[in-house]
Design a protein around this motif. Structure first.
Motif, PDB file in Angstrom:
ATOM      1  N   ARG B 177      26.445 -51.372  38.215  1.00 38.37           N
ATOM      2  CA  ARG B 177      26.835 -52.257  37.120  1.00 38.37           C
ATOM      3  C   ARG B 177      27.528 -51.492  35.986  1.00 38.37           C
ATOM      4  NH1 ARG B 177      27.846 -57.104  37.732  1.00 38.37           N
ATOM      5  NH2 ARG B 177      27.306 -57.569  35.583  1.00 38.37           N
ATOM      6  N   GLY B 178      27.832 -50.226  36.213  1.00 38.34           N
ATOM      7  CA  GLY B 178      28.608 -49.476  35.234  1.00 38.34           C
ATOM      8  C   GLY B 178      27.811 -48.927  34.067  1.00 38.34           C
ATOM      9  N   ILE B 179      26.519 -48.722  34.267  1.00 42.31           N
ATOM     10  CA  ILE B 179      25.717 -48.109  33.210  1.00 42.31           C
ATOM     11  C   ILE B 179      25.710 -46.601  33.434  1.00 42.31           C
ATOM     12  CG2 ILE B 179      23.409 -47.912  32.227  1.00 42.31           C
ATOM     13  CD1 ILE B 179      22.975 -50.829  33.094  1.00 42.31           C
ATOM     14  N   GLY B 180      26.217 -45.854  32.468  1.00 46.10           N
ATOM     15  CA  GLY B 180      26.299 -44.399  32.614  1.00 46.10           C
ATOM     16  C   GLY B 180      24.924 -43.788  32.543  1.00 46.10           C
ATOM     17  N   ARG B 181      24.510 -43.089  33.615  1.00 43.87           N
ATOM     18  CA  ARG B 181      23.187 -42.496  33.641  1.00 43.87           C
ATOM     19  C   ARG B 181      23.056 -41.414  32.577  1.00 43.87           C
ATOM     20  NH1 ARG B 181      21.578 -37.972  35.256  1.00 43.87           N
ATOM     21  NH2 ARG B 181      19.406 -37.589  35.784  1.00 43.87           N
ATOM     22  N   ARG B 182      24.086 -40.590  32.469  1.00 45.84           N
ATOM     23  CA  ARG B 182      24.068 -39.451  31.572  1.00 45.84           C
ATOM     24  C   ARG B 182      23.727 -39.861  30.135  1.00 45.84           C
ATOM     25  NH1 ARG B 182      26.225 -34.089  32.634  1.00 45.84           N
ATOM     26  NH2 ARG B 182      25.348 -32.970  30.879  1.00 45.84           N
ATOM     27  N   GLY B 183      24.402 -40.892  29.646  1.00 36.48           N
ATOM     28  CA  GLY B 183      24.166 -41.339  28.277  1.00 36.48           C
ATOM     29  C   GLY B 183      22.744 -41.824  28.085  1.00 36.48           C
ATOM     30  N   VAL B 184      22.262 -42.605  29.053  1.00 34.56           N
ATOM     31  CA  VAL B 184      20.898 -43.132  28.966  1.00 34.56           C
ATOM     32  C   VAL B 184      19.893 -41.999  28.939  1.00 34.56           C
ATOM     33  CG1 VAL B 184      19.150 -44.446  30.212  1.00 34.56           C
ATOM     34  CG2 VAL B 184      21.459 -45.333  30.021  1.00 34.56           C
ATOM     35  N   VAL B 185      20.106 -41.009  29.831  1.00 38.16           N
ATOM     36  CA  VAL B 185      19.160 -39.888  29.904  1.00 38.16           C
ATOM     37  C   VAL B 185      19.128 -39.125  28.588  1.00 38.16           C
ATOM     38  CG1 VAL B 185      18.733 -37.675  31.024  1.00 38.16           C
ATOM     39  CG2 VAL B 185      19.278 -39.676  32.403  1.00 38.16           C
ATOM     40  N   THR B 186      20.300 -38.914  27.979  1.00 38.36           N
ATOM     41  CA  THR B 186      20.342 -38.206  26.699  1.00 38.36           C
ATOM     42  C   THR B 186      19.557 -38.966  25.634  1.00 38.36           C
ATOM     43  OG1 THR B 186      22.528 -37.395  27.299  1.00 38.36           O
ATOM     44  CG2 THR B 186      21.888 -37.188  24.992  1.00 38.36           C
ATOM     45  N   VAL B 187      19.752 -40.280  25.579  1.00 41.31           N
ATOM     46  CA  VAL B 187      19.037 -41.077  24.576  1.00 41.31           C
ATOM     47  C   VAL B 187      17.528 -41.013  24.832  1.00 41.31           C
ATOM     48  CG1 VAL B 187      18.671 -43.398  23.674  1.00 41.31           C
ATOM     49  CG2 VAL B 187      20.971 -42.617  24.187  1.00 41.31           C
ATOM     50  N   VAL B 188      17.149 -41.091  26.123  1.00 36.45           N
ATOM     51  CA  VAL B 188      15.724 -41.032  26.461  1.00 36.45           C
ATOM     52  C   VAL B 188      15.111 -39.722  25.983  1.00 36.45           C
ATOM     53  CG1 VAL B 188      14.162 -40.726  28.403  1.00 36.45           C
ATOM     54  CG2 VAL B 188      15.706 -42.661  28.355  1.00 36.45           C
ATOM     55  N   TRP B 189      15.800 -38.608  26.215  1.00 36.47           N
ATOM     56  CA  TRP B 189      15.255 -37.320  25.778  1.00 36.47           C
ATOM     57  C   TRP B 189      15.196 -37.216  24.265  1.00 36.47           C
ATOM     58  CZ3 TRP B 189      12.167 -34.433  28.227  1.00 36.47           C
ATOM     59  CH2 TRP B 189      12.254 -34.325  29.616  1.00 36.47           C
ATOM     60  N   ALA B 190      16.256 -37.717  23.591  1.00 40.93           N
ATOM     61  CA  ALA B 190      16.268 -37.653  22.133  1.00 40.93           C
ATOM     62  C   ALA B 190      15.088 -38.441  21.569  1.00 40.93           C
ATOM     63  CB  ALA B 190      17.591 -38.198  21.600  1.00 40.93           C
ATOM     64  N   LEU B 191      14.891 -39.650  22.103  1.00 38.64           N
ATOM     65  CA  LEU B 191      13.773 -40.476  21.656  1.00 38.64           C
ATOM     66  C   LEU B 191      12.455 -39.769  21.889  1.00 38.64           C
ATOM     67  CD1 LEU B 191      14.210 -44.194  22.797  1.00 38.64           C
ATOM     68  CD2 LEU B 191      13.649 -43.336  20.519  1.00 38.64           C
ATOM     69  N   SER B 192      12.315 -39.230  23.095  1.00 42.14           N
ATOM     70  CA  SER B 192      11.043 -38.627  23.458  1.00 42.14           C
ATOM     71  C   SER B 192      10.757 -37.393  22.598  1.00 42.14           C
ATOM     72  CB  SER B 192      11.060 -38.355  24.959  1.00 42.14           C
ATOM     73  OG  SER B 192      10.604 -37.102  25.258  1.00 42.14           O
ATOM     74  N   GLY B 193      11.815 -36.607  22.294  1.00 38.63           N
ATOM     75  CA  GLY B 193      11.634 -35.454  21.408  1.00 38.63           C
ATOM     76  C   GLY B 193      11.237 -35.882  20.004  1.00 38.63           C
ATOM     77  N   ALA B 194      11.889 -36.932  19.498  1.00 38.01           N
ATOM     78  CA  ALA B 194      11.597 -37.392  18.144  1.00 38.01           C
ATOM     79  C   ALA B 194      10.180 -37.954  18.048  1.00 38.01           C
ATOM     80  CB  ALA B 194      12.615 -38.446  17.715  1.00 38.01           C
ATOM     81  N   LEU B 195       9.769 -38.725  19.064  1.00 43.57           N
ATOM     82  CA  LEU B 195       8.414 -39.298  19.064  1.00 43.57           C
ATOM     83  C   LEU B 195       7.366 -38.194  19.098  1.00 43.57           C
ATOM     84  CD1 LEU B 195       8.807 -42.277  21.563  1.00 43.57           C
ATOM     85  CD2 LEU B 195       8.485 -42.393  19.097  1.00 43.57           C
ATOM     86  N   ALA B 196       7.594 -37.193  19.973  1.00 41.34           N
ATOM     87  CA  ALA B 196       6.638 -36.088  20.064  1.00 41.34           C
ATOM     88  C   ALA B 196       6.550 -35.354  18.735  1.00 41.34           C
ATOM     89  CB  ALA B 196       7.045 -35.138  21.185  1.00 41.34           C
ATOM     90  N   ALA B 197       7.704 -35.159  18.084  1.00 36.04           N
ATOM     91  CA  ALA B 197       7.712 -34.447  16.808  1.00 36.04           C
ATOM     92  C   ALA B 197       6.925 -35.205  15.749  1.00 36.04           C
ATOM     93  CB  ALA B 197       9.152 -34.228  16.344  1.00 36.04           C
ATOM     94  N   LEU B 198       7.126 -36.524  15.683  1.00 37.56           N
ATOM     95  CA  LEU B 198       6.397 -37.330  14.700  1.00 37.56           C
ATOM     96  C   LEU B 198       4.890 -37.219  14.950  1.00 37.56           C
ATOM     97  CD1 LEU B 198       6.231 -39.351  12.421  1.00 37.56           C
ATOM     98  CD2 LEU B 198       6.580 -41.183  14.053  1.00 37.56           C
ATOM     99  N   ALA B 199       4.500 -37.324  16.225  1.00 34.71           N
ATOM    100  CA  ALA B 199       3.082 -37.176  16.542  1.00 34.71           C
ATOM    101  C   ALA B 199       2.584 -35.806  16.106  1.00 34.71           C
ATOM    102  CB  ALA B 199       2.864 -37.367  18.040  1.00 34.71           C
TER     103      ALA B 199
END
Lengths: 302, 286
Positions: B177-199
């Motif tokens: 369906r044309g969803i770029g995996r690379r972009g999604v993965v980057t956002v997922v890691w950024a989110l996960s890093g930020a959440l871990a940092a806040l915790a």
């Protein structure tokens, strides 16, 4: 200098035994054991406590091997039906829980005070000046026995089937192999070898406390297996006696580096272990020695 | 009793963010990230650096720490996990423990082993309806609930949230369906890093900062995620709350230092009885 070399070699022999154990569990069986240090700790404490309670060293060691092997098999039962990710966290959970238990149950383990006065095997028979060298010889003999047994296992039908379950448990199951029972035995046997490593650890220092056991032991074992080549006992042996020797030898450098203090140097060493793990996985995923493969005679003729 | 439940809920909220991050990376990338604890430590120390060395007020320093955590996570993904694409989940698992070791020891090398604390004024605990509530607990409550609400909105109503759910559900179909995996993965890691940092910052506020802090939280975080069902991020939050209350209630029968043993026992029971998690994930890896 000689004393330093003997002490380092004994440590390397112990780490390599742990590496061989992991190679059976993870290298051949695909069972990730992040809690490896917990089983080493269990072996060390079983051996040390029994020894201090009056058991002769070798008998205490035999008990430690049995206890650690059984504990490994039991722990693996919790998640052996599920994928490998779960066994990794279950073994880690066991290790952390054991460390807490040993740190706080003072009536049994003397807690953080540690257990002093563990007697080495053959200690009464040799002059104290030769004690370290005799212990090193004993450790090397243990290493040789573990290596030989695991090498025979790897070439036996057991090892072959274990590799098959690692590659695809579903196919192995379809061919009528009992995957659960195979994995249980592999994890238990690996655990028994970790009991040997733990006992040697206790004999080596003659004193154990909870701070001696940490994820670092796990990391060393993984490094030996990854660099040596997953599934290859010879590779683990070679990796143990080069890489672990270099790392342990680097303790020596504390005097040479005036800039860094001991804690920083320790951090640097662990940082390098982490980086090495990742780098080898990326650039040399199969390690440096190939695992044993049975080559069928028909194939050789053609 | 009510006090215990309240404390447990707050403890659960502390675990909830990294558990959410763990389940998020697992659902999209199909491997368990053992470096989650180390990411927490890195974020907490980055915020500490902004707070004490640069003199920023704590809320701003926390944002800085979250940004740093996101950057580190994305960087590690580019350097390590992207290069291991196509390897089995087990290989990635082992790589992540290497990453954890490296990150933790960078922190130790720079900041040393001694425990540290943020530069914040001490406040007297409040009394509300017979409950004793610390200032840190209020901060945790508001920060975590706000962030969780934000994440929920992100998942439900935004393009990238939908893309993340699509890739988690079926990466091939998403690609078609044309969803770029690379972009999604980057956002997922950024989110996960930020959440871990806040915790990390919240845990640092609650207790102290030390290089081991993330490692001691690894076990409860995994338990919470498994309790919720590893592949469903929002269920991990519920798992974290259940675990937090269970740990707190267990202190009535077990010594408080045995919290991690409680986490392990909860995990063992759930894996034996209901390995797909309390809240029934749709699928399960065998």
């Amino acid at each position: 200098m000689t004393a330093y070399l003997i002490a380092t070699l004994a440590l390397v022999a112990i780490s390599t035994i742990a590496g061989l154990a992991l190679n059976l569990q993870w290298g051949l069986g695909g069972l990730v054991n992040f809690g490896l240090f917990g089983f080493v700790m269990l072996g060390a404490y079983t051996c040390g406590l029994l020894n201090v309670a009056g058991w002769p060293p070798l008998l205490a060691m035999a008990a430690a091997i049995l206890v650690t092997g059984l504990a490994s098999a039991t722990v693996s039962l919790i998640s052996i039906r599920l994928s490998d990710d779960y066994l990794a966290i279950v073994s880690l959970g066991f290790a952390e829980s054991l460390r807490l238990f040993i740190s706080y149950e003072e009536w049994l383990t003397r807690g953080t005070l540690g257990v002093p006065g563990i007697m080495r095997p053959f200690a009464g028979w040799v002059p104290p000046s030769a004690a370290d060298a005799v212990f090193l010889a004993f450790a090397v003999v243990c290493l040789a026995i573990v290596y030989t047994v695991f090498e025979i296992l790897a070439r036996s039908p057991f090892g072959r089937t274990l590799r098959a379950t690692r590659e695809d448990p579903m196919v192995a199951e379809a061919l009528g192999k009992n995957v659960l029972w195979l994995r249980l035995r592999a994890f238990g046997l690996g655990g028994a070898a970790l009991g040997i490593a733990g006992s040697l650890h206790a004999f080596n220092y003659t004193y154990i406390d909870p701070t001696q056991f940490g994820p670092v032991i796990t990391a060393y074992a993984f490094m030996a297996v990854i660099i040596g080549g997953r599934g290859s006992n010879t590779g683990v042996l070679l990796a143990g006696f080069t890489v672990v020797l270099l790392l342990e030898g680097s303790r020596f450098l504390i005097d040479a580096f005036g800039l860094l203090d001991g804690a920083q140097l320790a951090a640097l060493r662990l940082f390098l272990v982490g980086v090495a793990l990742v780098t080898i996985l990326i650039f040399k995923p199969n390690g440096f020695v190939r695992e044993y493969r049975l080559i069928s005679p028909t194939k050789e003729r053609s | 009793m009510i006090q215990l439940v309240f404390n447990g809920l707050v403890t659960g909220l502390l675990i909830a963010l990294p558990a959410l991050a763990l389940a998020l990376t697992f659902s999209v990338l199909r491997f368990a990230n053992y470096a989650i604890g180390a990411m927490l430590t890195v974020g907490a120390y980055a915020a500490f650096g902004f707070n004490t060395l640069a003199g920023w007020p704590l809320p701003l320093a926390t944002l800085g720490g979250m940004a740093a955590g996101a950057l580190v996570a994305v960087g590690v993904n580019e350097l390590v996990y992207e290069r291991l694409r196509g390897c089995s989940g087990v290989t990635l698992l082992v790589a992540s423990i290497g990453v954890a070791l490296a990150l933790e020891n960078v922190v130790r090398f720079i900041a040393g082993n001694s425990p540290r604390g943020y530069a914040v004024a001490l406040a007297r605990p409040l009394r509300l309806f017979g409950l004793r509530i610390n200032f840190e607990q209020i901060t945790t409550l508001f920060a975590v609930v706000a962030v969780l609400a934000g994440i929920w909105v992100l998942f439900r109503f935004t393009r990238i949230g939908r893309a993340m759910r699509a890739v988690a559900d079926n990466p091939d179909l998403a690609a078609v369906r044309g969803i770029g995996r690379r972009g999604v993965v980057t956002v997922v890691w950024a989110l996960s890093g930020a959440l871990a940092a806040l915790a990390g910052v919240l845990i640092g506020l609650d207790a102290t900062l030390d290089p081991q802090m993330g490692w001691t939280y690894t076990l409860p975080v995994f338990t919470a995620a498994i309790l919720g069902g590893l592949a469903s991020p929002m269920a991990a939050v519920a798992g974290a709350l259940v675990l937090g209350v269970a740990e707190e209630l267990a202190t009535t029968v077990l010594a408080p230092q045995y919290r991690n043993i409680v986490a392990f026992l909860v995990m063992a029971v759930i894996l034996l009885v209901r390995p797909s998690g309390l809240f029934g994930a749709r699928w399960l890896t065998r």
